[in-house]
Design a protein around this motif. Structure first.
Motif, PDB file in Angstrom:
ATOM      1  N   PHE A   1       0.646  -1.182   0.038  1.00 23.82           N
ATOM      2  CA  PHE A   1      -0.101   0.109  -0.017  1.00 23.82           C
ATOM      3  C   PHE A   1       0.849   1.249  -0.186  1.00 23.82           C
ATOM      4  CE2 PHE A   1      -3.610  -2.402   1.686  1.00 23.82           C
ATOM      5  CZ  PHE A   1      -4.499  -2.367   0.832  1.00 23.82           C
ATOM      6  N   ILE A   2       1.852   1.323   0.641  1.00 22.88           N
ATOM      7  CA  ILE A   2       2.736   2.577   0.960  1.00 22.88           C
ATOM      8  C   ILE A   2       3.456   2.698  -0.301  1.00 22.88           C
ATOM      9  CG2 ILE A   2       4.767   1.535   2.041  1.00 22.88           C
ATOM     10  CD1 ILE A   2       3.101   4.849   2.986  1.00 22.88           C
ATOM     11  N   SER A   3       3.871   1.563  -1.027  1.00 22.40           N
ATOM     12  CA  SER A   3       4.583   1.671  -2.169  1.00 22.40           C
ATOM     13  C   SER A   3       3.695   2.288  -3.243  1.00 22.40           C
ATOM     14  CB  SER A   3       5.154   0.417  -2.806  1.00 22.40           C
ATOM     15  OG  SER A   3       6.177  -0.177  -1.848  1.00 22.40           O
ATOM     16  N   TYR A   4       2.628   1.802  -3.301  1.00 20.86           N
ATOM     17  CA  TYR A   4       1.582   2.301  -4.328  1.00 20.86           C
ATOM     18  C   TYR A   4       1.155   3.925  -4.118  1.00 20.86           C
ATOM     19  CZ  TYR A   4      -2.519   2.881  -7.239  1.00 20.86           C
ATOM     20  OH  TYR A   4      -3.333   3.218  -8.532  1.00 20.86           O
ATOM     21  N   MET A   5       1.008   4.187  -2.853  1.00 19.22           N
ATOM     22  CA  MET A   5       1.009   5.542  -2.609  1.00 19.22           C
ATOM     23  C   MET A   5       2.282   6.320  -2.938  1.00 19.22           C
ATOM     24  SD  MET A   5      -0.971   5.054   1.202  1.00 19.22           S
ATOM     25  CE  MET A   5      -0.861   6.812   1.586  1.00 19.22           C
ATOM     26  N   CYS A   6       3.186   6.024  -2.603  1.00 12.39           N
ATOM     27  CA  CYS A   6       4.632   6.607  -3.023  1.00 12.39           C
ATOM     28  C   CYS A   6       4.727   6.719  -4.469  1.00 12.39           C
ATOM     29  CB  CYS A   6       5.694   6.049  -2.454  1.00 12.39           C
ATOM     30  SG  CYS A   6       6.073   6.301  -0.631  1.00 12.39           S
ATOM     31  N   LEU A   7       4.359   5.653  -5.326  1.00  7.33           N
ATOM     32  CA  LEU A   7       4.538   5.878  -6.735  1.00  7.33           C
ATOM     33  C   LEU A   7       3.477   6.787  -7.365  1.00  7.33           C
ATOM     34  CD1 LEU A   7       5.208   4.035  -9.307  1.00  7.33           C
ATOM     35  CD2 LEU A   7       3.170   3.185  -9.278  1.00  7.33           C
ATOM     36  N   CYS A   8       2.214   6.821  -6.907  1.00  3.28           N
ATOM     37  CA  CYS A   8       1.578   7.855  -7.402  1.00  3.28           C
ATOM     38  C   CYS A   8       1.703   9.126  -6.948  1.00  3.28           C
ATOM     39  CB  CYS A   8      -0.082   7.632  -6.916  1.00  3.28           C
ATOM     40  SG  CYS A   8      -0.836   6.058  -7.382  1.00  3.28           S
ATOM     41  N   THR A   9       2.264   9.488  -5.763  1.00  2.67           N
ATOM     42  CA  THR A   9       2.547  10.505  -5.533  1.00  2.67           C
ATOM     43  C   THR A   9       3.833  11.239  -6.090  1.00  2.67           C
ATOM     44  OG1 THR A   9       1.676  10.247  -3.084  1.00  2.67           O
ATOM     45  CG2 THR A   9       3.014  12.319  -3.269  1.00  2.67           C
ATOM     46  N   TYR A  10       4.796  10.490  -6.083  1.00  2.00           N
ATOM     47  CA  TYR A  10       6.262  10.660  -6.623  1.00  2.00           C
ATOM     48  C   TYR A  10       5.967  10.953  -8.196  1.00  2.00           C
ATOM     49  CZ  TYR A  10       7.672   9.991  -1.935  1.00  2.00           C
ATOM     50  OH  TYR A  10       7.999   9.793  -0.483  1.00  2.00           O
ATOM     51  N   TYR A  11       5.263   9.950  -8.889  1.00  2.00           N
ATOM     52  CA  TYR A  11       5.091  10.083 -10.202  1.00  2.00           C
ATOM     53  C   TYR A  11       4.598  11.733 -10.621  1.00  2.00           C
ATOM     54  CZ  TYR A  11       3.887   9.134 -15.128  1.00  2.00           C
ATOM     55  OH  TYR A  11       3.822   9.294 -16.502  1.00  2.00           O
ATOM     56  N   THR A  12       3.827  11.944  -9.926  1.00  2.00           N
ATOM     57  CA  THR A  12       3.217  13.287 -10.133  1.00  2.00           C
ATOM     58  C   THR A  12       4.046  14.477 -10.046  1.00  2.00           C
ATOM     59  OG1 THR A  12       1.059  12.391  -9.409  1.00  2.00           O
ATOM     60  CG2 THR A  12       1.051  14.750  -9.613  1.00  2.00           C
ATOM     61  N   ILE A  13       5.034  14.423  -8.849  1.00  2.00           N
ATOM     62  CA  ILE A  13       6.108  15.207  -8.622  1.00  2.00           C
ATOM     63  C   ILE A  13       7.068  15.291  -9.978  1.00  2.00           C
ATOM     64  CG2 ILE A  13       7.966  15.762  -7.040  1.00  2.00           C
ATOM     65  CD1 ILE A  13       5.106  16.445  -6.117  1.00  2.00           C
ATOM     66  N   PHE A  14       7.362  14.105 -10.371  1.00  2.00           N
ATOM     67  CA  PHE A  14       8.393  14.131 -11.377  1.00  2.00           C
ATOM     68  C   PHE A  14       7.741  14.758 -12.569  1.00  2.00           C
ATOM     69  CE2 PHE A  14      10.463  10.511  -9.043  1.00  2.00           C
ATOM     70  CZ  PHE A  14      11.521  11.186  -8.581  1.00  2.00           C
ATOM     71  N   LYS A  15       6.603  14.629 -12.990  1.00  2.00           N
ATOM     72  CA  LYS A  15       5.907  15.115 -14.117  1.00  2.00           C
ATOM     73  C   LYS A  15       5.739  16.607 -13.963  1.00  2.00           C
ATOM     74  CE  LYS A  15       6.103  11.724 -16.444  1.00  2.00           C
ATOM     75  NZ  LYS A  15       6.867  11.631 -17.753  1.00  2.00           N
ATOM     76  N   LEU A  16       5.769  17.389 -12.641  1.00  2.00           N
ATOM     77  CA  LEU A  16       5.367  18.472 -12.467  1.00  2.00           C
ATOM     78  C   LEU A  16       6.240  19.372 -13.252  1.00  2.00           C
ATOM     79  CD1 LEU A  16       3.507  20.424 -10.494  1.00  2.00           C
ATOM     80  CD2 LEU A  16       5.570  20.317  -8.765  1.00  2.00           C
ATOM     81  N   ARG A  17       5.953  20.610 -14.055  1.00  2.00           N
ATOM     82  CA  ARG A  17       6.511  21.479 -14.637  1.00  2.00           C
ATOM     83  C   ARG A  17       6.020  23.158 -13.765  1.00  2.00           C
ATOM     84  NH1 ARG A  17       8.663  19.654 -19.871  1.00  2.00           N
ATOM     85  NH2 ARG A  17       9.423  21.738 -20.239  1.00  2.00           N
ATOM     86  N   LEU A  18       6.915  23.789 -13.502  1.00  2.00           N
ATOM     87  CA  LEU A  18       6.521  25.107 -13.056  1.00  2.00           C
ATOM     88  C   LEU A  18       7.047  26.229 -13.936  1.00  2.00           C
ATOM     89  CD1 LEU A  18       6.882  24.817  -9.240  1.00  2.00           C
ATOM     90  CD2 LEU A  18       4.751  24.662 -10.674  1.00  2.00           C
ATOM     91  N   PHE A  19       6.475  26.633 -14.663  1.00  2.00           N
ATOM     92  CA  PHE A  19       6.974  28.035 -15.579  1.00  2.00           C
ATOM     93  C   PHE A  19       7.869  27.637 -16.496  1.00  2.00           C
ATOM     94  CE2 PHE A  19       5.368  29.853 -11.595  1.00  2.00           C
ATOM     95  CZ  PHE A  19       4.342  30.273 -12.067  1.00  2.00           C
ATOM     96  N   ASN A  20       8.007  26.284 -16.831  1.00  2.00           N
ATOM     97  CA  ASN A  20       9.112  25.671 -17.658  1.00  2.00           C
ATOM     98  C   ASN A  20      10.590  25.995 -17.099  1.00  2.00           C
ATOM     99  OD1 ASN A  20       8.015  24.197 -19.616  1.00  2.00           O
ATOM    100  ND2 ASN A  20       7.721  26.085 -21.116  1.00  2.00           N
ATOM    101  N   TYR A  21      10.522  26.140 -15.758  1.00  2.00           N
ATOM    102  CA  TYR A  21      11.897  26.424 -15.131  1.00  2.00           C
ATOM    103  C   TYR A  21      12.178  25.124 -14.134  1.00  2.00           C
ATOM    104  CZ  TYR A  21      15.337  28.798 -12.558  1.00  2.00           C
ATOM    105  OH  TYR A  21      16.437  29.098 -11.972  1.00  2.00           O
ATOM    106  N   TYR A  22      11.243  24.721 -13.506  1.00  2.00           N
ATOM    107  CA  TYR A  22      11.621  23.782 -12.362  1.00  2.00           C
ATOM    108  C   TYR A  22      10.920  22.458 -13.354  1.00  2.00           C
ATOM    109  CZ  TYR A  22      12.826  26.504  -8.948  1.00  2.00           C
ATOM    110  OH  TYR A  22      13.526  27.667  -8.050  1.00  2.00           O
TER     111      TYR A  22
END
Length: 191
Positions: A95-116
């Motif tokens: 369960f914690i691996s699936y929660m981390c996978l979903c959360t961290y995948y979103t962070i890795f796909k995050l783009r802030l103003f094409n800077y981060y």
């Protein structure tokens, strides 16, 4: 049977044209052979079904983890039903691996103003890596506390339980406003 020194016995009798023809034919057909032998659609459908069930279980548990009696959180029920410590660890890690996978995948796909943003092929700059590491480290603690609440291993549900997390981090019962309502209603509002 000849010996060509590079590939060992068996290839010495063939000329270089025949060797390249055999190798190129094998390399061209290798993806086709792998695709025919491994049933990719069945694997993908099975994985999608498993992830959908885990998602439904987590959303159900997230919505109802504040109910103490009767226990309606499926995650807490699974941990209570399983009597073997090894199986409890396997269920919790799943369960914690699936929660981390979903959360961290979103962070890795995050783009802030094409800077981060995380660029492919090791082209990410230093500031973006530091930003992602900071966000990931800030999300780890709430994710852990949320999981402990899902399985009813937090001090709010059982004051006798002292996990390693609550020994180091403490609980939210120090601040009465946060302890009374927001830790149980905020996750429901986010969903």
């Amino acid at each position: 049977m000849g010996y060509d020194g590079i590939r060992g016995p068996g290839f010495g009798g063939l000329g270089t044209d025949e060797k390249q023809g055999i190798q190129s034919g094998l390399y061209c057909r290798l993806p086709q052979i792998l695709h025919q032998d491994i049933p990719y659609p069945h694997i993908i459908k099975t994985a999608a079904t498993i992830f959908a069930v885990i998602s439904i279980v987590l959303v159900w548990s997230e919505m109802l983890f504040s109910v103490k009696h009767p226990t309606l959180s499926i995650c807490a029920l699974l941990v209570d039903i399983v009597h073997s410590p090894v199986l409890v660890v396997v269920v919790c890690i799943g369960f914690i691996s699936y929660m981390c996978l979903c959360t961290y995948y979103t962070i890795f796909k995050l783009r802030l103003f094409n800077y981060y943003y995380m660029a492919p092929a090791q082209q990410t700059d230093d500031y973006s890596l530091l930003f992602s590491a900071t966000v990931l480290s800030r999300l780890t603690t709430p994710l852990s506390l949320n999981f402990l609440s899902l399985v009813h291993e937090d001090t709010r549900y059982n004051p006798d339980i002292q996990t390693a997390f609550t020994k180091i981090m403490g609980s939210f019962e120090v601040i009465p406003f946060i302890a009374q309502g927001s830790t149980s209603t905020t996750p429901s509002l986010l969903l």
